[in-house]
Design an enzyme around this catalytic site. Structure first.
Site, PDB file in Angstrom:
ATOM      1  CE  LYS A  19      -8.257  21.491  -1.977  1.00 18.93           C
ATOM      2  NZ  LYS A  19      -7.552  20.933  -3.127  1.00 18.93           N
ATOM      3  CE1 TYR A  26      -9.013  25.082  -1.844  1.00 17.67           C
ATOM      4  CE2 TYR A  26      -7.921  25.534   0.245  1.00 17.67           C
ATOM      5  CZ  TYR A  26      -7.868  25.106  -1.067  1.00 17.67           C
ATOM      6  OH  TYR A  26      -6.665  24.690  -1.609  1.00 17.67           O
TER       7      TYR A  26
END
Length: 313
Positions: free
Chosen positions: A193, A189
């Site tokens: 980003k 994750y």
């Protein structure tokens, strides 16, 4: 520290405007859509995977704002390139489009494939920019027809700074990220980003040089907020969130701010409703090299998915 920062309550008049918020049946997206509706937007489109949950969100917004006939629920599954394309094709039929807030994303510890990548990369990165680049012409059309400056806003995260991004040393970053044997899902994750940061920065710079009608492109950090995104993250994060997280409504103000921010926000990282610096890696020479590689690789992937898409930049 975000615990001691009070974000400005959205108060501008959005009369006549049409706004898309993806991932808006729950959490930050829902509360941002509620604000946009309250602020007199003419049309607020909820881009959601589950239409039933989207209709529940619509009803909630209508009940709290007393505004009927404003919110629409549209199907959007970023795990599917075809769903993303169909969503944009539907958006092309709108009379105008003033802002697109790309909030949808996933955080999972489980490796699974969606399209031609690990699912986090497909959802948070590839399809996010498939939608962004395909919808740019509609935003520019609105700029010209209505003498306004539309916004394309990517909901990023401060966690982009919490990865060393070892994949940056790979000859092919996206191929490495799709390798099940080496995938570090605990870091995935954060990496997704960071990829958003790189691509948005490069996209904003190239759009600025294009000479085409202006669209403000920015990316934001909503901070640590109460939402369903990190439900797989375990009890440690749950305790931290209990102690320090912003309410969902409070965090959603950052999305509304970015979708209204002035030209000074173009290409910028917004945190707590202010222009801020992204991570040291992003601003380094090493980061600049990685940004160029991410741009080249992802742009080629997007061209393969939708031939001709890069001419929209």
């Amino acid at each position: 520290m975000q615990l001691f920062i009070t974000l400005p309550y959205p108060a501008s008049d959005l009369s006549g405007k049409t706004i898309i918020v993806t991932g808006s049946n729950v959490g930050l997206g829902l509360e941002a859509a509620r604000h946009f509706t309250r602020l007199n937007a003419d049309k607020v489109i909820l881009g959601v995977r589950n239409l039933e949950k989207g209709e529940t969100a619509k009803k909630s917004i209508e009940e709290t704002t007393n505004r009927l006939g404003v919110v629409e629920v549209w199907q959007l599954d970023l795990a599917s390139y075809e769903s993303t394309k169909q969503f944009v094709k539907r958006a092309e039929g709108l009379r105008r489009l003033d802002a697109v807030v790309e909030n949808a994303g996933i955080a999972t510890m489980q490796y699974q494939v969606a399209e031609d990548n690990e699912s986090t990369i497909t959802t948070n990165v590839v399809s996010t920019y498939l939608l962004a680049l395909m919808i740019l012409p509609k935003l520019r059309e609105t700029a010209t027809k209505f003498n306004t400056t539309p916004h394309l806003t990517i909901v990023c995260s401060e966690v982009h700074a919490f990865t060393s991004f070892p994949e940056k040393n790979s000859p092919n970053i996206f191929k490495t990220l799709s390798d099940k044997e080496t995938a570090n899902m605990a870091d995935r994750y954060r990496v997704s980003k960071l990829l958003e940061v790189f691509y948005t920065r490069e996209l904003a710079a190239r759009v600025k040089r294009s000479g085409k009608p202006e669209v403000i492109i920015n990316y934001l950090n909503p901070g640590l907020c109460h939402s369903g995104l990190a439900r797989e993250a375990g009890w440690r994060l749950a305790i931290i969130k209990f102690l320090f997280a912003r309410t969902t409504e409070h965090g959603s103000r950052t999305l509304v701010h970015a979708a209204e921010a002035g030209p000074e926000s173009h290409g910028q990282y917004l945190s707590s409703c202010s222009v801020s610096d992204p991570s040291p890696l992003v601003r380094s020479e090493e980061g600049a090299k990685a940004q160029k590689q991410v741009w080249d690789e992802l742009s080629q992937k997007l061209e393969n998915v939708q031939p001709g898409i890069m001419t929209n930049v």
